[in-house]
Design an enzyme around this catalytic site. Structure first.
Site, PDB file in Angstrom:
ATOM      1  N   GLN A   1       0.826  -1.222   0.000  1.00 27.85           N
ATOM      2  CA  GLN A   1       0.000   0.000   0.000  1.00 27.85           C
ATOM      3  C   GLN A   1       0.849   1.255   0.000  1.00 27.85           C
ATOM      4  O   GLN A   1       0.508   2.252  -0.635  1.00 27.85           O
ATOM      5  CB  GLN A   1      -0.872   0.043   1.252  1.00 27.85           C
ATOM      6  CG  GLN A   1      -2.121  -0.776   1.219  1.00 27.85           C
ATOM      7  CD  GLN A   1      -2.848  -0.616   2.542  1.00 27.85           C
ATOM      8  OE1 GLN A   1      -2.991   0.479   3.074  1.00 27.85           O
ATOM      9  NE2 GLN A   1      -3.294  -1.717   3.087  1.00 27.85           N
TER      10      GLN A   1
ATOM     11  N   MET B   1     -11.147  -0.089   1.500  1.00 27.84           N
ATOM     12  CA  MET B   1     -10.791   0.593   0.252  1.00 27.84           C
ATOM     13  C   MET B   1     -11.087   2.085   0.352  1.00 27.84           C
ATOM     14  O   MET B   1     -10.424   2.900  -0.297  1.00 27.84           O
ATOM     15  CB  MET B   1     -11.563  -0.039  -0.915  1.00 27.84           C
ATOM     16  CG  MET B   1     -10.983   0.269  -2.275  1.00 27.84           C
ATOM     17  SD  MET B   1      -9.361  -0.476  -2.501  1.00 27.84           S
ATOM     18  CE  MET B   1      -8.598   0.753  -3.577  1.00 27.84           C
TER      19      MET B   1
ATOM     20  N   ASP C   1     -10.379   3.998   2.789  1.00 28.09           N
ATOM     21  CA  ASP C   1      -9.151   4.614   3.299  1.00 28.09           C
ATOM     22  C   ASP C   1      -8.062   4.645   2.227  1.00 28.09           C
ATOM     23  O   ASP C   1      -7.397   5.657   2.015  1.00 28.09           O
ATOM     24  CB  ASP C   1      -8.622   3.835   4.511  1.00 28.09           C
ATOM     25  CG  ASP C   1      -9.515   3.952   5.734  1.00 28.09           C
ATOM     26  OD1 ASP C   1     -10.404   4.836   5.734  1.00 28.09           O
ATOM     27  OD2 ASP C   1      -9.333   3.179   6.678  1.00 28.09           O
TER      28      ASP C   1
ATOM     29  N   HIS D   1      -8.760   6.383  10.441  1.00 26.83           N
ATOM     30  CA  HIS D   1      -7.672   6.322   9.455  1.00 26.83           C
ATOM     31  C   HIS D   1      -7.910   7.324   8.331  1.00 26.83           C
ATOM     32  O   HIS D   1      -6.980   7.980   7.859  1.00 26.83           O
ATOM     33  CB  HIS D   1      -7.580   4.917   8.844  1.00 26.83           C
ATOM     34  CG  HIS D   1      -6.730   3.981   9.634  1.00 26.83           C
ATOM     35  ND1 HIS D   1      -6.797   2.618   9.487  1.00 26.83           N
ATOM     36  CD2 HIS D   1      -5.780   4.198  10.572  1.00 26.83           C
ATOM     37  CE1 HIS D   1      -5.933   2.037  10.300  1.00 26.83           C
ATOM     38  NE2 HIS D   1      -5.316   2.977  10.974  1.00 26.83           N
TER      39      HIS D   1
END
EC number: 6.5.1.4
Length: 337
Positions: A101, A283, A285, A306
């Protein structure tokens, strides 16, 4: 130099990972202090350190404070090393997917091949099958292609997983993901590593029993691997709509029946579908960075801590107008100046 208070918002590793990604992309250095100050074990932990080192590798960055327990880090990136091959060995079961990520937004169109060793299916991070079924497919929808090969699986605590990322390319602009559209089918992968194959079948059957009420085709494949370094199991699911994809996953653990693993993932999926969002809570975030880099809008399942943290870090690095409304679901829109 951008100054970041690491205790802001949810105060975890997400602040660091987002800062690293945007620093490498923009070339802007940053100093982060109070790293994980509100956590039981404050400061940089090994998994956070590998995110720092991974981004340091691809950008020839200068760093200060990149050691376990450090509560302050200075990161000064230089030019991204395109046309290169990079090997990252996190060791034990540090999360491969969290490193992915962090890196993927920064290596678009850089012709890089990255091999990461560690934990592919570990707690508190997306499973590798969620990444393959949902994250990468959503990126494809907005215009980013990539190739990810799962060589070995790695579970907590031994790890031993291995993933290769390459050919991350694309030029998305001003995309829109505002609804799932008509639900077409459910896809999934139920896996076991160095455990009896019936566990994967039971996870699959349990999930299918709950999802059958959706009235669509269900295709859940099993991935049984014997002789892996670590033992473990899990299932990832993807609800494929005409316009987007919603996902969920669940991991097995000692004392947790296979039926519970499958049921947990299925109920998470239905919970996300019930929000009528275009992308699921995880997803929601992860898509925020891409939307802020390329412009666009989406409707996410739930505005998490987040997500709030991501927004504030994005505003520090990028000249972008962010509009947000709602909570569950929420709408996120970014316009680049």
């Amino acid at each position: 130099m951008i100054e970041i208070d690491g205790s802001f918002g949810e105060g975890g590793g997400q602040i660091l990972r987002t800062s690293l990604t945007l620093s490498v992309i923009t070339g802007k250095p940053f100093r982060i202090f109070n790293i994980r100050a509100n956590r039981p074990n404050p400061g940089l932990q090994r998994q956070h350190l590998w995110a720092v080192r991974a981004m340091k590798m691809i950008s020839n960055a200068e760093t200060k404070g990149d050691e376990v327990g450090s509560k302050e880090l200075t990161f000064i990136p230089h030019e991204i090393k395109g046309n290169s091959i990079i090997d990252i060995d996190i060791g034990t079961a540090g999360s491969v997917t969290l490193i992915m990520q962090t890196m993927i937004p920064a290596i678009i169109n850089k012709n890089m091949r990255i091999k990461i060793k560690g934990g592919t299916d570990v707690p508190k991070s997306p499973t590798i099958d969620y990444i393959r079924l949902v994250y990468l497919e959503i990126l494809r929808k907005i215009g980013i292609e990539s190739k990810v090969n799962l060589i070995k699986r790695g579970h907590y605590p031994e790890g031993g997983g291995e993933v290769i990322i390459e050919n991350v390319n694309g030029n998305p602009s001003d995309f829109s993901l505002l609804e799932l559209g008509k639900l077409i089918m459910i896809k999934g992968i139920s896996h076991v590593s160095s455990l009896p194959s019936h566990i994967a079948e039971r996870q699959k059957d349990s999930a299918k029993a709950i999802l059958s009420k959706l009235g669509v085709q269900i295709e859940i494949e099993t991935d049984v691997r014997q002789g892996e370094v670590s033992k473990g199991s899990g299932i990832a699911l993807a609800a494929i709509g005409e316009k987007s994809i919603i996902g969920a996953d669940s991991l097995g653990e000692r004392g947790k029946r296979a039926e519970i693993v499958g049921e947990e993932a299925a109920r998470k999926l239905i919970d996300n579908l019930n929000t009528k969002a275009a992308v699921d809570v995880h997803m929601s975030d992860m898509l925020m960075i891409f939307t802020s880099l390329f412009g666009g809008e989406y409707i996410g399942a739930e505005l998490t801590s987040h997500a709030y943290t991501n927004m504030e870090i994005i505003r520090k690095f990028l000249d972008v107008k962010i509009e947000i409304s709602g909570k569950r679901p929420f709408r996120f829109k970014a316009k680049i100046f």
